[in-house]
Motif scaffolding. Structure first.
Motif, PDB file in Angstrom:
ATOM      1  N   MET A   1       0.690  -1.055  -0.041  1.00 28.82           N
ATOM      2  CA  MET A   1       0.022  -0.199   0.075  1.00 28.82           C
ATOM      3  C   MET A   1       0.759   1.095  -0.046  1.00 28.82           C
ATOM      4  SD  MET A   1      -3.256  -1.339   2.204  1.00 28.82           S
ATOM      5  CE  MET A   1      -3.077   0.028   3.371  1.00 28.82           C
ATOM      6  N   THR A   2       1.899   1.029   0.797  1.00 31.53           N
ATOM      7  CA  THR A   2       2.785   2.384   0.774  1.00 31.53           C
ATOM      8  C   THR A   2       3.493   2.545  -0.602  1.00 31.53           C
ATOM      9  OG1 THR A   2       3.470   1.893   3.101  1.00 31.53           O
ATOM     10  CG2 THR A   2       4.963   3.173   1.762  1.00 31.53           C
ATOM     11  N   GLU A   3       3.659   1.293  -1.272  1.00 33.45           N
ATOM     12  CA  GLU A   3       4.101   1.703  -2.891  1.00 33.45           C
ATOM     13  C   GLU A   3       3.467   2.311  -3.606  1.00 33.45           C
ATOM     14  OE1 GLU A   3       5.275  -2.217  -3.972  1.00 33.45           O
ATOM     15  OE2 GLU A   3       6.692  -2.430  -2.586  1.00 33.45           O
ATOM     16  N   LYS A   4       2.165   2.312  -3.360  1.00 33.89           N
ATOM     17  CA  LYS A   4       0.896   2.787  -4.165  1.00 33.89           C
ATOM     18  C   LYS A   4       0.621   4.115  -3.632  1.00 33.89           C
ATOM     19  CE  LYS A   4      -1.327  -1.374  -5.837  1.00 33.89           C
ATOM     20  NZ  LYS A   4      -2.415  -2.045  -6.308  1.00 33.89           N
ATOM     21  N   ALA A  87      -2.024 -10.985  -0.079  1.00 32.70           N
ATOM     22  CA  ALA A  87      -1.957  -9.647  -0.261  1.00 32.70           C
ATOM     23  C   ALA A  87      -2.823  -9.334  -1.795  1.00 32.70           C
ATOM     24  CB  ALA A  87      -0.561  -9.397  -0.550  1.00 32.70           C
ATOM     25  N   GLU A  88      -3.036 -10.458  -2.331  1.00 29.64           N
ATOM     26  CA  GLU A  88      -3.794  -9.964  -3.527  1.00 29.64           C
ATOM     27  C   GLU A  88      -5.453  -9.657  -3.201  1.00 29.64           C
ATOM     28  OE1 GLU A  88      -2.143 -13.371  -3.442  1.00 29.64           O
ATOM     29  OE2 GLU A  88      -0.332 -11.981  -4.342  1.00 29.64           O
ATOM     30  N   ASN A  89      -5.852 -10.125  -1.827  1.00 34.13           N
ATOM     31  CA  ASN A  89      -7.080  -9.727  -1.556  1.00 34.13           C
ATOM     32  C   ASN A  89      -7.381  -8.056  -1.435  1.00 34.13           C
ATOM     33  OD1 ASN A  89      -7.791 -12.123  -1.281  1.00 34.13           O
ATOM     34  ND2 ASN A  89      -7.671 -12.401   0.783  1.00 34.13           N
ATOM     35  N   LEU A  90      -6.171  -7.402  -1.399  1.00 35.05           N
ATOM     36  CA  LEU A  90      -6.371  -6.074  -1.457  1.00 35.05           C
ATOM     37  C   LEU A  90      -6.906  -5.410  -2.693  1.00 35.05           C
ATOM     38  CD1 LEU A  90      -2.919  -4.981   0.218  1.00 35.05           C
ATOM     39  CD2 LEU A  90      -5.190  -4.958   1.251  1.00 35.05           C
ATOM     40  N   LYS A  91      -6.943  -6.282  -3.617  1.00 37.04           N
ATOM     41  CA  LYS A  91      -7.591  -5.541  -4.895  1.00 37.04           C
ATOM     42  C   LYS A  91      -9.169  -5.548  -4.738  1.00 37.04           C
ATOM     43  CE  LYS A  91      -4.128  -7.876  -7.810  1.00 37.04           C
ATOM     44  NZ  LYS A  91      -3.563  -8.949  -8.715  1.00 37.04           N
ATOM     45  N   LYS A  92      -9.527  -6.370  -3.849  1.00 38.12           N
ATOM     46  CA  LYS A  92     -11.147  -6.103  -3.679  1.00 38.12           C
ATOM     47  C   LYS A  92     -11.462  -4.789  -3.133  1.00 38.12           C
ATOM     48  CE  LYS A  92     -11.467 -11.215  -2.605  1.00 38.12           C
ATOM     49  NZ  LYS A  92     -11.479 -12.080  -1.462  1.00 38.12           N
ATOM     50  N   LEU A  93     -10.440  -4.071  -2.637  1.00 35.80           N
ATOM     51  CA  LEU A  93     -10.818  -2.814  -2.018  1.00 35.80           C
ATOM     52  C   LEU A  93     -10.315  -1.724  -3.008  1.00 35.80           C
ATOM     53  CD1 LEU A  93      -9.089  -3.343   1.559  1.00 35.80           C
ATOM     54  CD2 LEU A  93     -11.594  -3.256   0.738  1.00 35.80           C
ATOM     55  N   GLY A  94      -9.963  -2.251  -4.162  1.00 31.41           N
ATOM     56  CA  GLY A  94      -9.437  -1.383  -5.376  1.00 31.41           C
ATOM     57  C   GLY A  94      -7.945  -0.832  -4.904  1.00 31.41           C
ATOM     58  N   LEU A  95      -7.229  -1.261  -4.105  1.00 29.01           N
ATOM     59  CA  LEU A  95      -5.831  -0.933  -3.775  1.00 29.01           C
ATOM     60  C   LEU A  95      -4.881  -1.478  -4.471  1.00 29.01           C
ATOM     61  CD1 LEU A  95      -6.193  -0.873   0.146  1.00 29.01           C
ATOM     62  CD2 LEU A  95      -6.706   0.976  -1.468  1.00 29.01           C
TER      63      LEU A  95
END
Length: 95
Positions: A1-4, A87-95
């Motif tokens: 998330m920091t990278e984005k 960590a791929e689950n973060l894609k569900k949040l649009g992150l």
């Protein structure tokens, strides 16, 4: 998330325990039940959960009292949340 470039707040709920209300809200936002967020390899699982017929509210109470039982990290964004493992689950949040 920091990278984005996503700003976030980290809450270590092993040091700052969640309330039952907060845990319920996070689980609801993630669309999962307490058993889905339960760490079964912890000693506390064997002691407080295994072999017991706990309902969801009782299980949440045990998880609040023994936060090492909660899968981590849980990532919340607005009214959505996910267990961020993997960590791929973060894609569900649009992150």
């Amino acid at each position: 998330m920091t990278e984005k470039g996503v700003q976030f707040e980290t809450i270590d709920y092993t040091k700052e325990p969640l309330s039952a209300v907060t845990l319920k809200r996070l689980l609801h936002a993630a669309g999962i039940g307490p058993r889905d967020a339960l760490r079964t390899n912890e000693a506390a699982h064997k002691q407080y959960v295994a072999g017991k017929d706990l309902n969801d509210d009782e299980l949440i109470s045990v998880m609040v009292a023994h936060p090492e039982l909660i899968q981590r990290p849980i990532v919340a964004c607005g009214d959505k949340a996910v267990l961020a493992r993997p960590a791929e689950n973060l894609k569900k949040l649009g992150l």
